[in-house]
Design an enzyme around this catalytic site. Structure first.
Site, short mmCIF file in Angstrom:
data_model
loop_
_atom_site.label_atom_id
_atom_site.label_comp_id
_atom_site.label_asym_id
_atom_site.label_seq_id
_atom_site.Cartn_x
_atom_site.Cartn_y
_atom_site.Cartn_z
N CYS A 62 -45.01 47.46 0.95
CA CYS A 62 -44.33 46.42 0.18
C CYS A 62 -43.07 45.88 0.84
O CYS A 62 -43.16 45.10 1.76
CB CYS A 62 -44.06 46.95 -1.21
SG CYS A 62 -43.95 45.64 -2.40
N HIS A 64 -48.81 50.49 -3.94
CA HIS A 64 -48.04 51.70 -4.27
C HIS A 64 -48.96 52.65 -5.04
O HIS A 64 -50.14 52.38 -5.23
CB HIS A 64 -46.85 51.35 -5.18
CG HIS A 64 -45.87 50.43 -4.59
ND1 HIS A 64 -45.07 50.75 -3.51
CD2 HIS A 64 -45.55 49.15 -4.91
CE1 HIS A 64 -44.28 49.73 -3.22
NE2 HIS A 64 -44.56 48.74 -4.04
N ARG A 101 -44.11 37.93 -11.44
CA ARG A 101 -44.28 38.88 -10.35
C ARG A 101 -45.75 39.28 -10.27
O ARG A 101 -46.51 39.13 -11.23
CB ARG A 101 -43.41 40.13 -10.59
CG ARG A 101 -41.92 39.87 -10.48
CD ARG A 101 -41.13 41.14 -10.72
NE ARG A 101 -41.36 42.15 -9.69
CZ ARG A 101 -40.76 42.17 -8.49
NH1 ARG A 101 -39.91 41.20 -8.19
NH2 ARG A 101 -41.02 43.12 -7.61
N1 GLN Z 1 -38.50 43.16 -3.16
C1 GLN Z 1 -39.83 42.79 -2.69
C2 GLN Z 1 -40.55 41.84 -3.69
O1 GLN Z 1 -40.21 41.79 -4.83
C3 GLN Z 1 -40.68 44.04 -2.48
C4 GLN Z 1 -40.93 44.82 -3.76
C5 GLN Z 1 -41.54 46.19 -3.51
O2 GLN Z 1 -41.21 46.89 -2.54
N2 GLN Z 1 -42.42 46.62 -4.45
O3 GLN Z 1 -41.53 41.19 -3.28
#
Ligand code: GLN
Length: 244
Positions: A94, A193, A131
């Protein structure tokens, strides 16, 4: 046999328990009698390109990425690039995945430069946009990978990067083109994840096998009793497909 694992930014990039990837690799090596050593690589610490067989980097929020970005490029970048070019195995989840691309443009603030190891760039469409959150299933080499994703950034691959796999359930790189993650040599970037490796023993073993065969030429991994891991994989698969 022995494997050396570098665990990068253990405090700054571990927001989604990606430390579990290190724990899984260590255990699957030990179950096979492979000596394995984990070395944390902190902010401002340099390392030798030949020091590690597997390099692990985790996820984090935009602010975590700003903390590590300059260090990743200016302190560790040259050695990390050399390690990848020499065939070292990298698993970047990520936030780290985004920073191994050309750049990450967060929802707010300046663009964050990346290493360009992956021919990819990431743009967050803005705080008003939803998101990419939820269970994710990816088709990888004819098998499934299961995990969880939570990212705002949308990643686009260039011609120099192959995707890790094809999205079956979830968003993946950008929720548009059906790709998830990126692969360059033995470097793997992913939005998955969970942490990723414990419920995907076949992928964990693929990383171990790549790392061992780079040092010891012809290597065959002894099979492990993965009934528990594969039951967890199936449960996650069913839950994702049911839209739970
Ligand atoms: N901050 C980054 C985003 O929001 C990565 C998030 C994460 O590591 N899950 O895309």
């Amino acid at each position: 046999m022995e494997l050396r694992i570098g665990y990068f930014y253990p405090d700054e990039l571990n927001l989604y328990a990606d430390r579990g990837n290190v724990i899984c690799l260590v255990q699957r090596c030990r179950w096979r009698g492979v000596d394995v050593r984990v070395v944390p690589v902190e902010l401002r610490e340099r390392f030798d390109p030949d020091e590690f067989d597997i390099l692990i980097l985790g996820g984090g929020q935009d602010r975590d990425q700003r903390v590590v970005a300059d260090d990743l490029v200016e302190v560790k970048g040259e050695a990390l690039r050399a390690a990848v070019e020499s065939g070292a195995v990298v698993l970047a989840a990520c936030a780290a995945y985004q920073l191994l691309g050309h750049y990450y443009q967060p929802a707010e603030g300046d663009r964050i430069r990346g290493l360009g190891i992956f021919d990819a760039y990431t743009v967050h469409p803005g705080p008003a946009e939803p998101r990419c959150i939820g269970n994710i299933v990816v088709e990888w080499q004819g098998r499934t990978l299961v995990g969880f994703e939570n990212h705002g950034g949308r990643t686009v691959l260039g011609p120099g990067a192959a995707p890790l796999g094809r999205v079956v359930v979830g968003f993946g790189n950008n929720g548009q083109d059906g790709t998830e993650g990126a692969v360059y040599k033995s470097a793997f970037g992913t939005y998955m994840h969970g942490s990723l490796l414990p419920k995907n023993p076949h992928f964990a073993d693929h990383l171990i096998w790549l790392a061992l065969k780079r040092r010891y030429t012809d290597v065959t991994l002894a099979p492990l009793d993965d009934r528990l891991e594969l039951a967890a994989h199936q449960a996650a698969l069913q839950r994702a497909k049911a839209g739970d």
